[in-house]
Design an enzyme around this catalytic site. Structure first.
Site, PDB file in Angstrom:
ATOM      1  N   LYS A   1      14.112  18.031   0.876  1.00  0.00           N
ATOM      2  CA  LYS A   1      12.804  17.476   0.494  1.00  0.00           C
ATOM      3  C   LYS A   1      12.994  16.041   0.054  1.00  0.00           C
ATOM      4  CE  LYS A   1       8.555  19.086   0.320  1.00  0.00           C
ATOM      5  NZ  LYS A   1       8.019  20.119   1.214  1.00  0.00           N
TER       6      LYS A   1
ATOM      7  N   GLY B   1      -7.250  19.550   1.753  1.00  0.00           N
ATOM      8  CA  GLY B   1      -6.426  18.664   2.566  1.00  0.00           C
ATOM      9  C   GLY B   1      -6.020  19.378   3.842  1.00  0.00           C
ATOM     10  N   ASN B   2      -4.895  18.965   4.392  1.00  0.00           N
ATOM     11  CA  ASN B   2      -4.464  19.487   5.686  1.00  0.00           C
ATOM     12  C   ASN B   2      -4.377  21.017   5.695  1.00  0.00           C
ATOM     13  OD1 ASN B   2      -1.718  20.444   7.173  1.00  0.00           O
ATOM     14  ND2 ASN B   2      -2.861  19.024   8.434  1.00  0.00           N
TER      15      ASN B   2
HETATM   16  P1  NAD Z   1      -3.042  17.035   1.276  1.00  0.00           P
HETATM   17  O1  NAD Z   1      -2.598  15.807   0.576  1.00  0.00           O
HETATM   18  O2  NAD Z   1      -3.514  16.931   2.683  1.00  0.00           O
HETATM   19  O3  NAD Z   1      -4.241  17.728   0.443  1.00  0.00           O
HETATM   20  C1  NAD Z   1      -4.143  18.051  -0.898  1.00  0.00           C
HETATM   21  C2  NAD Z   1      -5.532  18.511  -1.329  1.00  0.00           C
HETATM   22  O4  NAD Z   1      -5.462  18.984  -2.672  1.00  0.00           O
HETATM   23  C3  NAD Z   1      -6.597  17.404  -1.322  1.00  0.00           C
HETATM   24  O5  NAD Z   1      -7.813  17.947  -0.882  1.00  0.00           O
HETATM   25  C4  NAD Z   1      -6.718  17.024  -2.798  1.00  0.00           C
HETATM   26  O6  NAD Z   1      -8.008  16.505  -3.119  1.00  0.00           O
HETATM   27  C5  NAD Z   1      -6.507  18.380  -3.429  1.00  0.00           C
HETATM   28  N1  NAD Z   1      -6.106  18.337  -4.833  1.00  0.00           N
HETATM   29  C6  NAD Z   1      -5.149  17.579  -5.420  1.00  0.00           C
HETATM   30  N2  NAD Z   1      -5.098  17.861  -6.732  1.00  0.00           N
HETATM   31  C7  NAD Z   1      -6.024  18.824  -6.963  1.00  0.00           C
HETATM   32  C8  NAD Z   1      -6.444  19.538  -8.102  1.00  0.00           C
HETATM   33  N3  NAD Z   1      -5.877  19.329  -9.290  1.00  0.00           N
HETATM   34  N4  NAD Z   1      -7.422  20.458  -7.952  1.00  0.00           N
HETATM   35  C9  NAD Z   1      -8.003  20.679  -6.757  1.00  0.00           C
HETATM   36  N5  NAD Z   1      -7.645  20.044  -5.644  1.00  0.00           N
HETATM   37  C10 NAD Z   1      -6.670  19.126  -5.744  1.00  0.00           C
HETATM   38  O7  NAD Z   1      -1.851  18.073   1.132  1.00  0.00           O
HETATM   39  P2  NAD Z   1      -1.504  19.305   2.062  1.00  0.00           P
HETATM   40  O8  NAD Z   1      -0.614  18.843   3.152  1.00  0.00           O
HETATM   41  O9  NAD Z   1      -2.733  20.059   2.409  1.00  0.00           O
HETATM   42  O10 NAD Z   1      -0.578  20.169   1.074  1.00  0.00           O
HETATM   43  C11 NAD Z   1      -1.130  21.038   0.086  1.00  0.00           C
HETATM   44  C12 NAD Z   1      -0.041  21.931  -0.470  1.00  0.00           C
HETATM   45  O11 NAD Z   1       0.563  22.658   0.602  1.00  0.00           O
HETATM   46  C13 NAD Z   1       1.126  21.230  -1.177  1.00  0.00           C
HETATM   47  O12 NAD Z   1       1.618  22.076  -2.191  1.00  0.00           O
HETATM   48  C14 NAD Z   1       2.161  21.088  -0.077  1.00  0.00           C
HETATM   49  O13 NAD Z   1       3.477  20.952  -0.594  1.00  0.00           O
HETATM   50  C15 NAD Z   1       1.966  22.410   0.626  1.00  0.00           C
HETATM   51  N6  NAD Z   1       2.431  22.456   2.002  1.00  0.00           N
HETATM   52  C16 NAD Z   1       1.968  21.591   2.944  1.00  0.00           C
HETATM   53  C17 NAD Z   1       2.422  21.708   4.255  1.00  0.00           C
HETATM   54  C18 NAD Z   1       1.889  20.839   5.352  1.00  0.00           C
HETATM   55  O14 NAD Z   1       2.287  21.058   6.509  1.00  0.00           O
HETATM   56  N7  NAD Z   1       0.975  19.919   5.094  1.00  0.00           N
HETATM   57  C19 NAD Z   1       3.367  22.682   4.577  1.00  0.00           C
HETATM   58  C20 NAD Z   1       3.802  23.566   3.600  1.00  0.00           C
HETATM   59  C21 NAD Z   1       3.324  23.444   2.317  1.00  0.00           C
END
Ligand code: NAD
Length: 428
Positions: A107, A221-222
């Site tokens: 990471k 998010g994503n």
């Molecule tokens: P992202 O940055 O696209 O989205 C994050 C979302 O969370 C946003 O909508 C943001 O507004 C919201 N957010 C942030 N703080 C918040 C809070 N306190 N309360 C409510 N909403 C809040 O991130 P992502 O890629 O969707 O990742 C989200 C989680 O999934 C993370 O823990 C990441 O490590 C994990 N993850 C992501 C992937 C990936 O492929 N993108 C893969 C595995 C795990």
């Protein structure tokens, strides 16, 4: 990263220690696996748009590479800490092992806030990150990917810098690249879709149908967006989502009792996944305090924002209707909350199983990049479904036969696979 007193690495180590105890691992294995094998800390000097130099702190942690090259995302976040990166690298090791892909755990991160950085400054951070670490990462050793607040564009800048340094084309160095520039079809939706493949299997076991099932989601998010898309496509309804409001420095939950309109909400969401609360109100959403996503009357909860969100303090407020929690985010549930969830008999799909779709598709991307031959979207998503489904079934079978909770069963499978690989290599 949300709460300064919360230490994700301590939590990851505690989860590992419990598993090591269940597996009766010897002392050497415990010492090797409860800490990262290697970690790099470095400064990234960047000339900002105002002409001044600002120095950003960057990290890369390689937890374990017994099963293959390290793999894991790079996060840009103002509250990033080395312990968060350590924890996430360890969870990546277990994640790759649970879906049986030949990769280890890594990471990375940079302490920065892309909200306050121009495109040019972000590009400079990406290139600077690669310059500092280029000797210690690569297609055969450690393959980065996007994560919180990093995108396909960031990955392409990083690839370009890596290829410039090494003088050749190495599309297998990094994943999450744009399609047409070495990216894989299906990668954008892979994590969210993967979460729903596991939800679909869990609902079958619980005797529930997706149609008529209601979900409440933290984050937009994503991961959340694509989980919502597929959950709705298989017949489910999502009544609540939440997101971070940068202006107010707090989160809000957005509720619509008859189901949110995903495309309508996407149209009023910024590139960081922040929903415009005034426009949401105009569209008929109730705008509630951010934590309210957790107390909704729903069958399924999908935490898909950040770690440390379901805690000993708030787990008791989960609605009695909730039967399933699918952890889209990494580490959203603390061990104290786990105890409440177990005691209430809520079925939990642990993070490193539920959100393994991202790394699985990243692995497919790496395979395609190394072959320089790219698959159709349906082929990618079909392979993803079969990997996620097999992993879910293996974990749930073990949970049933050994009367374990799903998180413990997933840990037992992963840790024993990694410990065995270390043993086979002669490390233990
Ligand atoms: P992202 O940055 O696209 O989205 C994050 C979302 O969370 C946003 O909508 C943001 O507004 C919201 N957010 C942030 N703080 C918040 C809070 N306190 N309360 C409510 N909403 C809040 O991130 P992502 O890629 O969707 O990742 C989200 C989680 O999934 C993370 O823990 C990441 O490590 C994990 N993850 C992501 C992937 C990936 O492929 N993108 C893969 C595995 C795990």
């Amino acid at each position: 990263m949300s709460d300064k007193s919360f230490n994700a690495f301590k939590m990851a180590q505690r989860q590992f220690d419990d598993t090591a105890e269940m597996l009766k691992l010897n002392q050497g294995a415990r010492e090797l696996l409860r800490n990262p094998m290697r970690e790099y800390h470095f400064n990234i000097p960047v000339r900002m748009d105002n002409g001044e130099v600002q120095v950003f702190r960057g990290f890369r942690v390689q937890h374990n590479d017994a099963l293959g090259p390290c793999k894991g995302g790079i996060r840009f976040h103002p509250q990033e800490t080395i312990d968060t990166v350590r924890a996430l690298s360890m969870w990546m090791t277990w994640k790759c092992a649970v879906v049986e892909i030949p990769l280890g755990g890594g990471k990375g991160g940079v302490i920065c806030d892309p909200h306050n950085l121009s495109e040019r400054e972000q590009e400079a951070i990406c290139r600077g990150w690669v310059r500092q670490i280029s000797r210690n990462v690569g297609p055969l050793s450690d393959i980065p990917a996007p994560d919180v607040m990093t995108t396909a564009q960031h990955m392409l800048w990083m690839l370009d810098e890596y290829e410039t340094i090494h003088g050749g084309h190495y599309p297998g160095f990094i994943t999450g690249k744009p399609v047409g520039m070495g990216g894989s079809l299906g990668r954008t939706e892979a994590t969210g879709f993967g979460v729903v493949f596991t939800i679909r299997e869990a609902l079958k076991q619980l005797g529930l149908k997706p149609k008529g099932s209601v979900a409440s989601v933290q984050g937009f998010g994503n991961v959340a967006q694509y989980a919502i898309r597929l959950f709705q496509q298989i017949g489910g309804t999502v009544t609540c989502v939440s997101s971070w409001d940068q202006e107010d420095q707090t989160s809000y939950a957005f509720r619509k009792a008859d189901g949110i309109d995903l495309d309508g909400l996407l149209a009023i969401t910024n590139r960081f996944g922040g929903i415009d609360k005034d426009k949401a109100r105009d569209l008929g959403y109730e705008v509630l305090p951010g934590d309210d996503w957790l107390v909704q009357e729903a069958d399924v909860l999908i935490p898909a924002a950040l770690e440390n969100q379901i805690t000993g303090e708030n787990a008791g407020s989960i609605h009695p209707r909730v039967k399933l929690i699918a952890e889209g985010a990494n580490g959203p549930t603390t061990p104290e909350a786990d105890a409440v969830i177990e005691q209430r008999d809520i079925f939990l799909i642990p993070d490193f199983l539920a959100n393994a779709g991202g790394v699985t598709c990243s692995y497919f991307e790496q395979v395609q990049s190394n072959m320089n031959y790219y698959w159709e979207r349906d082929e990618v998503l079909g392979k993803l479904d079969s990997k996620m489904t097999s992993a879910f079934i293996a974990v749930s079978e073990l949970a049933k036969t050994r009367e374990l909770h799903m998180r413990d069963a997933a840990y037992m499978i992963s840790v024993s696979r990694v410990a065995q690989a270390c043993k086979n290599r002669g490390w233990l």
